[in-house]
Design an enzyme around this catalytic site. Sequence first.
Site, PDB file in Angstrom:
ATOM      1  N   LYS A 124       0.853  -1.348   0.037  1.00 27.16           N
ATOM      2  CA  LYS A 124       0.041  -0.052   0.073  1.00 27.16           C
ATOM      3  C   LYS A 124       1.063   1.179   0.025  1.00 27.16           C
ATOM      4  O   LYS A 124       1.622   1.318   1.058  1.00 27.16           O
ATOM      5  CB  LYS A 124      -0.835   0.047   1.108  1.00 27.16           C
ATOM      6  CG  LYS A 124      -1.547   1.316   1.415  1.00 27.16           C
ATOM      7  CD  LYS A 124      -2.540   1.109   2.602  1.00 27.16           C
ATOM      8  CE  LYS A 124      -3.163   2.673   3.077  1.00 27.16           C
ATOM      9  NZ  LYS A 124      -3.849   2.836   4.121  1.00 27.16           N
TER      10      LYS A 124
ATOM     11  N   ASP B 109      -2.481  10.109   3.329  1.00 20.06           N
ATOM     12  CA  ASP B 109      -3.776   9.976   3.570  1.00 20.06           C
ATOM     13  C   ASP B 109      -4.620  11.007   4.549  1.00 20.06           C
ATOM     14  O   ASP B 109      -4.449  10.969   5.807  1.00 20.06           O
ATOM     15  CB  ASP B 109      -3.982   8.536   4.262  1.00 20.06           C
ATOM     16  CG  ASP B 109      -5.422   7.967   4.275  1.00 20.06           C
ATOM     17  OD1 ASP B 109      -6.227   8.521   3.923  1.00 20.06           O
ATOM     18  OD2 ASP B 109      -5.638   7.145   5.302  1.00 20.06           O
TER      19      ASP B 109
ATOM     20  N   LYS C 205     -10.085  13.328   7.462  1.00 21.34           N
ATOM     21  CA  LYS C 205      -9.896  12.761   8.801  1.00 21.34           C
ATOM     22  C   LYS C 205      -9.736  14.164   9.647  1.00 21.34           C
ATOM     23  O   LYS C 205      -9.340  15.068   8.996  1.00 21.34           O
ATOM     24  CB  LYS C 205      -8.226  12.183   8.850  1.00 21.34           C
ATOM     25  CG  LYS C 205      -7.940  10.715   8.293  1.00 21.34           C
ATOM     26  CD  LYS C 205      -6.918  10.258   8.330  1.00 21.34           C
ATOM     27  CE  LYS C 205      -6.492   9.083   7.792  1.00 21.34           C
ATOM     28  NZ  LYS C 205      -7.203   7.948   8.383  1.00 21.34           N
TER      29      LYS C 205
ATOM     30  N   ASP D  39       1.450   6.400   5.160  1.00 25.42           N
ATOM     31  CA  ASP D  39       0.460   5.644   4.704  1.00 25.42           C
ATOM     32  C   ASP D  39       1.197   4.775   3.528  1.00 25.42           C
ATOM     33  O   ASP D  39       0.397   4.176   2.900  1.00 25.42           O
ATOM     34  CB  ASP D  39      -0.761   6.237   4.308  1.00 25.42           C
ATOM     35  CG  ASP D  39      -1.898   5.338   4.887  1.00 25.42           C
ATOM     36  OD1 ASP D  39      -1.848   4.347   5.191  1.00 25.42           O
ATOM     37  OD2 ASP D  39      -3.084   5.775   4.431  1.00 25.42           O
TER      38      ASP D  39
ATOM     39  N   ASP E 251     -12.180   7.071   3.225  1.00 21.91           N
ATOM     40  CA  ASP E 251     -10.732   7.080   4.180  1.00 21.91           C
ATOM     41  C   ASP E 251     -10.461   5.538   4.261  1.00 21.91           C
ATOM     42  O   ASP E 251      -9.538   5.199   4.734  1.00 21.91           O
ATOM     43  CB  ASP E 251     -10.956   7.360   5.537  1.00 21.91           C
ATOM     44  CG  ASP E 251      -9.658   7.756   6.350  1.00 21.91           C
ATOM     45  OD1 ASP E 251      -8.905   7.768   5.663  1.00 21.91           O
ATOM     46  OD2 ASP E 251      -9.964   7.909   7.578  1.00 21.91           O
TER      47      ASP E 251
ATOM     48  N   GLU F 136      -9.322   3.881   1.885  1.00 20.58           N
ATOM     49  CA  GLU F 136      -8.861   3.946   0.313  1.00 20.58           C
ATOM     50  C   GLU F 136      -7.615   2.839   0.152  1.00 20.58           C
ATOM     51  O   GLU F 136      -7.484   2.328  -0.927  1.00 20.58           O
ATOM     52  CB  GLU F 136      -8.169   5.222   0.178  1.00 20.58           C
ATOM     53  CG  GLU F 136      -6.596   5.380   0.779  1.00 20.58           C
ATOM     54  CD  GLU F 136      -6.597   5.335   2.194  1.00 20.58           C
ATOM     55  OE1 GLU F 136      -7.596   5.381   2.906  1.00 20.58           O
ATOM     56  OE2 GLU F 136      -5.607   5.136   2.682  1.00 20.58           O
TER      57      GLU F 136
ATOM     58  N   ARG G 244      -7.431  -0.323   0.823  1.00 18.97           N
ATOM     59  CA  ARG G 244      -7.968  -1.599   0.481  1.00 18.97           C
ATOM     60  C   ARG G 244      -8.313  -1.431  -1.156  1.00 18.97           C
ATOM     61  O   ARG G 244      -8.322  -2.391  -1.849  1.00 18.97           O
ATOM     62  CB  ARG G 244      -9.104  -2.148   1.136  1.00 18.97           C
ATOM     63  CG  ARG G 244     -10.456  -1.191   1.174  1.00 18.97           C
ATOM     64  CD  ARG G 244     -11.418  -1.690   2.327  1.00 18.97           C
ATOM     65  NE  ARG G 244     -10.836  -1.066   3.471  1.00 18.97           N
ATOM     66  CZ  ARG G 244     -11.662  -1.225   5.032  1.00 18.97           C
ATOM     67  NH1 ARG G 244     -12.418  -1.938   4.889  1.00 18.97           N
ATOM     68  NH2 ARG G 244     -10.945  -0.764   5.751  1.00 18.97           N
TER      69      ARG G 244
HETATM   70  N1  BES Z   1      -4.151   4.764   6.692  1.00 19.03           N
HETATM   71  C1  BES Z   1      -5.518   4.358   7.744  1.00 19.03           C
HETATM   72  C2  BES Z   1      -5.001   3.456   8.722  1.00 19.03           C
HETATM   73  C3  BES Z   1      -4.253   3.834   9.724  1.00 19.03           C
HETATM   74  C4  BES Z   1      -4.608   4.373  10.860  1.00 19.03           C
HETATM   75  C5  BES Z   1      -2.697   3.871   9.400  1.00 19.03           C
HETATM   76  C6  BES Z   1      -3.539   4.636  12.004  1.00 19.03           C
HETATM   77  C7  BES Z   1      -2.002   4.036  10.328  1.00 19.03           C
HETATM   78  C8  BES Z   1      -2.244   4.595  11.876  1.00 19.03           C
HETATM   79  C9  BES Z   1      -6.501   3.851   6.381  1.00 19.03           C
HETATM   80  O1  BES Z   1      -6.394   4.302   5.310  1.00 19.03           O
HETATM   81  C10 BES Z   1      -7.689   4.382   7.334  1.00 19.03           C
HETATM   82  O2  BES Z   1      -8.101   5.454   7.410  1.00 19.03           O
HETATM   83  N2  BES Z   1      -8.728   3.385   7.528  1.00 19.03           N
HETATM   84  C11 BES Z   1      -9.741   3.505   8.183  1.00 19.03           C
HETATM   85  C12 BES Z   1     -10.531   2.481   7.916  1.00 19.03           C
HETATM   86  C13 BES Z   1     -12.331   2.817   8.037  1.00 19.03           C
HETATM   87  C14 BES Z   1     -12.777   3.835   7.395  1.00 19.03           C
HETATM   88  C15 BES Z   1     -12.998   1.615   7.668  1.00 19.03           C
HETATM   89  C16 BES Z   1      -9.858   3.336   9.807  1.00 19.03           C
HETATM   90  O3  BES Z   1      -9.023   2.552  10.123  1.00 19.03           O
HETATM   91  O4  BES Z   1     -10.225   4.238  10.608  1.00 19.03           O
HETATM   92 ZN    ZN Z   2      -4.831   4.796   4.703  1.00 16.88          ZN
HETATM   93 MN    MN Z   3      -7.454   6.178   5.251  1.00 14.52          MN
END
Ligand code: BES
Ligand code: ZN
Ligand code: MN
Length: 507
Positions: free
Chosen positions: A269, A274, A281, A292, A351, A353, A355
């Site tokens: 990834k 992000d 966010k 990210d 967010d 993204e 996946r």
């Molecule tokens: N890049 C984030 C996940 C992340 C969180 C990485 C903390 C490093 C530290 C990812 O893209 C994300 O935002 N995931 C969301 C998914 C949700 C919206 C289903 C999450 O984990 O909140």
């Molecule tokens: Zn992310």
């Molecule tokens: Mn994200």
Amino acid sequence: MTALTLSTAAASGLRADAIVVGVAKGAKGPVVAPGAEAVDKAYDGKLADILQTLGASGAEGEVTKLPAPSGFKAPVVVAVGLGAVPADDETYGAEELRRAAGAVARALAGTKKAAFALPLTDAADAGAVAEGALLGAYSFDAYKENGQSAKGNGKAPLAEVALLGGKPRDKAYKAAIERAVAVSEELNRARDLINTPPNDLNPEAFAAVAQAAAKEHGIKVEVLDEKALTKGGFGGILGVGVGSEAPPRLVKLSYSSSKANKHLAFVGKGITYDSGGISLKPAGHNETMKCDMSGAAAVFAAVVAAARLGLEVNVTGWLALAENMPSGSATRPGDVLRMYSGKTVEVLNTDAEGRLVLADALWKASEEKPDAIVDVATLTGAMVLALGNRTFGVMANDDAFRAAIVDAAEEVGEESWPMPLPEHLRKGMDSPTADIANMGERMGGGLVAGLFLREFVGEGITWAHLDIAGPAFNEAGPFGYTPKGGTGSAVRTLVRLAELTAQGELG
Ligand code: BES
Ligand code: ZN
Ligand code: MN
């Protein structure tokens, strides 16, 4: 980077700025570790007593400096804590040595040359100490005036390390050092990429770095730009990148060996920033989101390391690079994307993204029918809640493969934990409009993400997913050989998987 040599010199006569010795935590106070006998003798056998007087206990990571014995060329002796004294029939573990070497290398910032007289029982130990020293001495100074170190104390990283007690002419020792140097240099380069601010490292810039490195190491490289991605129908990668001024890229790195019997694919990834996109966010959650792309950085480093080590396995690395930004052109929550696999995805949350870009890269990687695919991603906050900041989660469509990955990680000193893919969580991603939604139940969010990815792995291909959201970026203070900021999580596990596959011990 720090220069590293094996030396047979005696500690006393060595021209160095410091001699490093190991000290362990014994039942009745500090115990001087093997490898430092000559140094201890020069203190009349009183080194342990002196250390105790100075308040040292031998605890892991503890660093104690004392004046060198008279007659020594080096001015100081530095004792580094190794933790508990090993049981009677055991020696110090590789990870204990790696951490101690890292802690002392950090403490020696500002010093030019140090000689390490740590307990080495075999070549693997020498490799571990080398790795710890090279990884611990890392600092990211590119954006500091006058090359100040990341600590802001103006100290340059330790420049030179001589390992005493190694066997410079022994094949196994030489190979272990060569491996440690290649892996550490590439891992440190992954850290550099992670730490580089997102205004300087966009998908195009990352692809250019990959192209240059590939050229240098005889790796084949292909870069799909936004035009090629459009032509190819990569709706996931395009959908994530479309809100940004900086267009997305899919980079393919192919290392091949004429002696290979197996083919591994690594997918990373690579979200260079992000923001969350339209599902923005909040402040407090976006300051470190340059990290990210840590999965792509790990894949990149592992492929280059495999090439440098000439491993007898074919390794393809896929870097799915995009910047996730909100704008008038950005993907909206409610939009449906047609993915590279042909499946449609309703984007409920922009967010989620990672996946989406991984889905396209996984399907593309599957077309080559590799023996196994491993993806690496800072995918979910849920995995951080589950496993904390130092452990990555491992999911897979094959229990034996998942176990093999957890074992490989442990072997190289990375903490990981097997996680399930519970079937009942799949229906939470049912969409009234599309084949699947990019979000499901909130509970078990890390596993839901894993189930989403599984849908984009080609039929019959062994696959594992490493969620490194916790350990990828260290916001706390440095520890052992792990600095603040980008850590290079999963690089060593991927290299180990490539080695095991080359040796026919995996897949
Ligand atoms: N890049 C984030 C996940 C992340 C969180 C990485 C903390 C490093 C530290 C990812 O893209 C994300 O935002 N995931 C969301 C998914 C949700 C919206 C289903 C999450 O984990 O909140
Ligand atoms: Zn992310
Ligand atoms: Mn994200």
